[in-house]
Design a protein around this motif. Structure first.
Motif, mmCIF file in Angstrom:
data_model
loop_
_atom_site.group_PDB
_atom_site.id
_atom_site.type_symbol
_atom_site.label_atom_id
_atom_site.label_comp_id
_atom_site.label_asym_id
_atom_site.label_seq_id
_atom_site.Cartn_x
_atom_site.Cartn_y
_atom_site.Cartn_z
ATOM 1 N N ARG A 198 47.818 -53.544 14.245
ATOM 2 C CA ARG A 198 48.709 -52.785 13.561
ATOM 3 C C ARG A 198 49.576 -51.749 14.619
ATOM 4 N N ASN B 83 48.730 -54.141 2.585
ATOM 5 C CA ASN B 83 48.077 -53.329 3.419
ATOM 6 C C ASN B 83 47.608 -52.170 2.702
ATOM 7 N N SER C 96 53.502 -52.428 5.206
ATOM 8 C CA SER C 96 53.776 -53.126 6.537
ATOM 9 C C SER C 96 55.109 -53.633 6.504
#
Length: 321
Positions: free
Chosen positions: A156, A130, A90
């Motif tokens: 996301r 993630n 991320s």
């Protein structure tokens, strides 16, 4: 209200309670991470409204072919290309709080290099959560970092989605704080922006957001992310854009993954359009950089005392650690 109703009507062509943008199957255990606070909205009205404060974890994903085990040659490429996936690190992490009681939105940026302890993995950077645990793993990590704060939903969006969104909104006008030039042939990442106020398209906005090759590093990039986010809210969160929301959502749908329902999306949109822009607060996780730490790994070291004070003030969070 009429324009908002039109946007709501466009979204409500599917079931109110459905999650049409959910692209990852959540196990019951993963789904339970986001379900502890109960319902977010009141659907007995003409349009749904938020009934309580809501915390949403937003993650921006930059996923290359190597991140998903692909060889560039499989795509007839000689460089690591961006792919439409959510399975990488991320690149951006933000916790957004929408509070109908105070009529405020608070946005907390979490540096991607923030050092945490993750069950089963030991000491890691928070952007790796993630990869190791998906959105639920990231939510658990962020909650632990922030004193046990409840995270109600996640969203996301990958690089392609950001570019499509900015283009769909007609671009964004910002002040580029300095000349920015960077070249990475291995990713075909080319940044070439000049200092000054200008109107950027989606590709140029990505250049501004991704640049971090100066003395400010990731903290400078967070500042620019917040600047772009505020500019988009000020320039695009208006009734005219609201009427186009279903079409805009359709453009970026394949680049989004969220467990927000249609009803919740409509409620968040309505709240955001009506709120006074002066009631939007941008924050950054208290801490400090260690430079090159153990094994030459650079971390953002959390200041837990500062975090406790910030969470109490902006997220109504009592320390639970």
């Amino acid at each position: 209200m009429a324009m908002l109703s039109a946007a709501g009507g466009g979204l409500l062509a599917v079931s109110f309670s459905s999650t049409p943008l959910l692209q990852r199957h959540l196990t019951p255990q993963e789904a339970a991470v986001f379900g502890k606070g109960g319902s977010l909205t009141n659907s007995n009205l003409q349009l749904p409204e938020l009934t309580r404060p809501v915390n949403i974890l937003v993650m921006g994903m930059s996923v290359l072919t190597a991140d998903v085990g692909e060889s560039p040659r499989s795509r007839n490429l000689n460089y690591e290309a961006q792919v439409n996936s959510f399975d990488g690190l991320s690149d951006v992490m933000m916790l957004l709080r929408f509070d109908p009681e105070t009529k405020k939105i608070n946005i907390l940026s979490i540096p991607r290099d923030t050092r945490i302890e993750m069950d089963g993995y030991g000491q890691v950077k928070i952007n790796a959560t993630n990869v190791n645990g998906g959105p639920a793993g990231s939510a658990r990590a962020v909650s632990n970092l922030l004193g046990g704060v409840q995270i109600d939903r996640y969203l996301r969006v990958n690089v392609g989605g950001v570019q499509k969104l900015v283009d769909a909104l007609g671009g964004v006008t910002v002040y580029v704080p300095k000349d920015m030039k960077y070249q990475d042939d291995t990713q075909h990442l080319y940044i070439n922006l000049k200092k000054g106020r200008q109107h950027l398209n989606g590709d140029q906005t990505l250049q501004l957001l991704r640049f971090r090759h100066d003395q400010d590093g990731d903290i400078g990039r967070i500042s620019r992310q917040q600047m772009v986010m505020r500019a988009l809210m000020e320039q695009s969160l208006n009734p005219a854009t609201v009427t186009r929301f279903p079409q805009i959502l359709n453009v970026i749908q394949s680049n989004l993954d969220t467990n927000l329902s249609v009803e919740e999306l409509v409620a968040l949109l309505g709240f955001s359009v009506k709120i006074d822009r002066s009631k939007v607060q941008m924050l950054t996780l208290p801490g400090d950089s260690n430079g090159n730490g153990r094994h030459d790994v650079s971390y953002w070291l959390p200041n837990y005392s500062g975090i406790q004070k910030l969470m109490a003030r902006y997220f109504a969070q009592e320390n639970q650690q």
